[in-house]
Design a protein around this motif. Structure first.
Motif, PDB file in Angstrom:
ATOM      1  N   ILE A  83      68.539  31.353 101.835  1.00 49.64           N
ATOM      2  CA  ILE A  83      67.860  30.085 102.083  1.00 49.64           C
ATOM      3  C   ILE A  83      68.941  29.011 102.117  1.00 49.64           C
ATOM      4  O   ILE A  83      69.694  28.855 101.158  1.00 49.64           O
ATOM      5  CB  ILE A  83      66.825  29.773 100.982  1.00 49.64           C
ATOM      6  N   THR A 117      58.362  33.597 103.039  1.00 47.19           N
ATOM      7  CA  THR A 117      57.883  32.926 104.245  1.00 47.19           C
ATOM      8  C   THR A 117      58.344  31.474 104.234  1.00 47.19           C
ATOM      9  O   THR A 117      58.665  30.919 103.174  1.00 47.19           O
ATOM     10  CB  THR A 117      56.342  32.963 104.338  1.00 47.19           C
ATOM     11  N   THR A 118      58.342  30.868 105.405  1.00 48.75           N
ATOM     12  CA  THR A 118      58.735  29.468 105.493  1.00 48.75           C
ATOM     13  C   THR A 118      57.778  28.595 104.686  1.00 48.75           C
ATOM     14  O   THR A 118      58.205  27.624 104.065  1.00 48.75           O
ATOM     15  CB  THR A 118      58.772  28.995 106.961  1.00 48.75           C
ATOM     16  N   VAL A 146      66.124  25.091 105.635  1.00 52.29           N
ATOM     17  CA  VAL A 146      65.276  24.021 105.112  1.00 52.29           C
ATOM     18  C   VAL A 146      65.949  22.696 105.424  1.00 52.29           C
ATOM     19  O   VAL A 146      67.083  22.459 105.004  1.00 52.29           O
ATOM     20  CB  VAL A 146      65.066  24.164 103.586  1.00 52.29           C
ATOM     21  N   LYS A 166      61.078  20.867 105.575  1.00 56.38           N
ATOM     22  CA  LYS A 166      60.557  21.614 106.719  1.00 56.38           C
ATOM     23  C   LYS A 166      61.418  22.857 106.864  1.00 56.38           C
ATOM     24  O   LYS A 166      62.622  22.767 107.110  1.00 56.38           O
ATOM     25  CB  LYS A 166      60.633  20.749 107.989  1.00 56.38           C
ATOM     26  N   ALA A 167      60.807  24.023 106.667  1.00 56.43           N
ATOM     27  CA  ALA A 167      61.546  25.278 106.736  1.00 56.43           C
ATOM     28  C   ALA A 167      61.312  25.951 108.082  1.00 56.43           C
ATOM     29  O   ALA A 167      60.205  25.923 108.627  1.00 56.43           O
ATOM     30  CB  ALA A 167      61.113  26.206 105.605  1.00 56.43           C
ATOM     31  N   THR A 168      62.379  26.545 108.615  1.00 59.60           N
ATOM     32  CA  THR A 168      62.305  27.321 109.847  1.00 59.60           C
ATOM     33  C   THR A 168      63.004  28.652 109.630  1.00 59.60           C
ATOM     34  O   THR A 168      63.915  28.759 108.803  1.00 59.60           O
ATOM     35  CB  THR A 168      62.954  26.581 111.037  1.00 59.60           C
ATOM     36  N   ASP A 169      62.587  29.647 110.389  1.00 63.58           N
ATOM     37  CA  ASP A 169      63.152  30.992 110.276  1.00 63.58           C
ATOM     38  C   ASP A 169      64.152  31.198 111.403  1.00 63.58           C
ATOM     39  O   ASP A 169      63.777  31.188 112.575  1.00 63.58           O
ATOM     40  CB  ASP A 169      62.027  32.019 110.363  1.00 63.58           C
ATOM     41  N   GLU A 202      58.911  26.046 101.757  1.00 66.05           N
ATOM     42  CA  GLU A 202      58.563  24.622 101.857  1.00 66.05           C
ATOM     43  C   GLU A 202      57.785  24.160 100.635  1.00 66.05           C
ATOM     44  O   GLU A 202      58.052  23.097 100.071  1.00 66.05           O
ATOM     45  CB  GLU A 202      57.703  24.373 103.104  1.00 66.05           C
ATOM     46  N   LEU A 248      66.614  31.498 106.182  1.00 64.78           N
ATOM     47  CA  LEU A 248      65.564  30.489 106.214  1.00 64.78           C
ATOM     48  C   LEU A 248      66.252  29.138 106.069  1.00 64.78           C
ATOM     49  O   LEU A 248      66.965  28.900 105.095  1.00 64.78           O
ATOM     50  CB  LEU A 248      64.561  30.698 105.089  1.00 64.78           C
TER      51      LEU A 248
END
Length: 178
Positions: A91, A21-22, A53, A43-46, A26, A51
């Motif tokens: 990632i 998961t993000t 970062v 800050k992680a986004t999908d 993070e 993923l």
């Protein structure tokens, strides 16, 4: 999550690694960066396929020095720790668009080298590159007529030979260097 002692649950699984998961990415990224004493937040986004970062903070320049080696090292660690050698969504770590600028620069160098090789009629060797950078060059120049590319050398970092193909080929086999 991160405390899976075995790490070899690939027998019959369609997806051998649990989806990260993000929040997990993070949290791990922030722990690593804080452990290094850096004032950097993640800050992680999908994006679906990966993923992403993005890093911000006053110490981000430490990660960008030496052509972004710190970014690459953090990305490697995150992928290894989260997936423990199993397959999973990639990632990718960036900092303020640094990687995009670097990719654009590599493609621009490749295009200039292709023009130079065609104009002079002789091969042009690029500086040593990692596999990802070489892939960018091969893909960019595959769309250009009149040149072909070959990786030259052994090991992780290899050079790329940009060879004109308009004639019968004036260059020898660069892969046979010993």
């Amino acid at each position: 999550m991160l405390d899976d002692p075995g790490g070899d649950s690939t027998a019959g699984d369609a997806d051998p690694a649990p989806a990260a998961t993000t929040g997990e990415v993070e949290q791990l990224s922030d722990r690593i960066l804080a452990g290094l004493g850096l004032d950097v937040r993640s800050k992680a986004t999908d994006s679906g396929a990966a993923l992403l970062v993005d890093l911000t903070g006053s110490d981000r320049d430490y990660l960008l020095s030496r052509k972004g080696e710190g970014l690459s090292a953090l990305q490697y660690l995150l992928n290894r720790i989260i997936y423990k050698g199993r397959k999973g969504r990639k990632i990718q770590v960036d900092c303020g668009g640094f990687r995009k600028l670097q990719e654009d620069e590599i493609v621009e160098i490749a295009l200039r080298s292709a023009e130079k090789a065609k104009a002079r009629g002789e091969e042009c060797l690029l500086n040593p590159m990692n596999p990802y950078e070489r892939r960018l060059v091969h893909l960019a120049l595959a769309e250009i007529g009149g040149v072909e590319t070959r990786s030259v050398g052994d090991g992780f970092l290899k050079r790329i030979a940009v060879v004109p193909v308009a004639g019968t080929g004036t260059a020898g086999e660069p892969d046979d260097r010993s």
